[in-house]
Enzyme design. Sequence first.
Site, PDB file in Angstrom:
ATOM      1  N   TYR A 105       0.855  -1.188   0.000  1.00  0.00           N
ATOM      2  CA  TYR A 105       0.000   0.000   0.000  1.00  0.00           C
ATOM      3  C   TYR A 105       0.893   1.240   0.000  1.00  0.00           C
ATOM      4  O   TYR A 105       1.531   1.550   1.002  1.00  0.00           O
ATOM      5  CB  TYR A 105      -0.906  -0.032   1.231  1.00  0.00           C
ATOM      6  CG  TYR A 105      -1.942   1.061   1.334  1.00  0.00           C
ATOM      7  CD1 TYR A 105      -2.224   1.936   0.291  1.00  0.00           C
ATOM      8  CD2 TYR A 105      -2.674   1.212   2.511  1.00  0.00           C
ATOM      9  CE1 TYR A 105      -3.184   2.918   0.402  1.00  0.00           C
ATOM     10  CE2 TYR A 105      -3.647   2.194   2.639  1.00  0.00           C
ATOM     11  CZ  TYR A 105      -3.889   3.045   1.584  1.00  0.00           C
ATOM     12  OH  TYR A 105      -4.845   4.025   1.702  1.00  0.00           O
ATOM     13  N   LYS A 133      -1.500  -1.371  -4.032  1.00  0.00           N
ATOM     14  CA  LYS A 133      -2.540  -0.344  -4.046  1.00  0.00           C
ATOM     15  C   LYS A 133      -1.810   0.986  -4.170  1.00  0.00           C
ATOM     16  O   LYS A 133      -1.102   1.403  -3.255  1.00  0.00           O
ATOM     17  CB  LYS A 133      -3.385  -0.385  -2.767  1.00  0.00           C
ATOM     18  CG  LYS A 133      -4.426   0.738  -2.699  1.00  0.00           C
ATOM     19  CD  LYS A 133      -5.175   0.744  -1.373  1.00  0.00           C
ATOM     20  CE  LYS A 133      -6.157   1.913  -1.328  1.00  0.00           C
ATOM     21  NZ  LYS A 133      -6.862   1.999  -0.025  1.00  0.00           N
TER      22      LYS A 133
END
Length: 293
Positions: free
Chosen positions: A136, A164
């Site tokens: 992330y 992400k």
Amino acid sequence: MDLGKVITAMVTPIHPEKNKVCKKRIHHLVNHLIDNGSDGLVIAGTTGESPTLSHDEKMKLFRQVVETNAGRAKLIAGTGSNNTAETIAFTKEVAELGGIDAVLVVAPYYNKPNQDGLYAHFVAVAEASDLPVVIYNIPGRSVVNIEPETIIRLAKLPNIIGVKESSGNLDNISKIIAETSDDFLVYSGDDSLTLPILAVGGNGVISVASHVVGNEMQEMMQAYESGDVKKAASIHRSLLPLMNGLFSVPNPAPTKYLLNQQGISVGPVRLPLVDLNAEQGTKLQAILEGLSK
């Protein structure tokens, strides 16, 4: 590994009087999301107010989502922190739970590691568990940006399956897509960049807007994948005011407001976040109502 196209970064339902994670409300929300366009769910991420959830609350949340989900959607548990040893221990505990498909591990925040430190952190987490890891990258919150070269190196590890990307940097995202294998998953972390990231070869979105327009997000994905770019762009433009409105005050207060207004009771946000005031709520509701005009 296929985690789906529209993955909802799920809010955490809180009982409004008891200020506790609410099992009944979790059950209702999970069913609502799966029935309305979500291929997968991120649990206890930023939108899930992870900084104000205790360890025990996160485990309770994971267990209840796994039980309600019953294998229907892909489940991604947020286990990251700025403490590598703690992240490893938590990831191992989640792996033993069963029913979780992957973990989302945020870039360590506040302590500002360099690229070598970031690389070593993710390697250590990935090697400590069999659960697939999704990186992330969110420099706006963690202060550090995981550079494309670091993500490309990490993508070579068998247990790191995707990222992400919330940097908002399309040049960097394009480089990651171009220089990783076809099975490395690249998800937009910003609803408003979903279509641009699809256009450069991304896989989908980890979405906030899909709490309330999940079917529309799926429709946009399907239009793009079928080659109807004009239709996908039209849907993107129509949803853009809502996508921006959901971040008009700190997330997830706007999302919780709209869900509560629609009868999906998710309760309030926890301090230090605060709920929308009447004026903010009226403006947001008007944006949502404007989508159908």
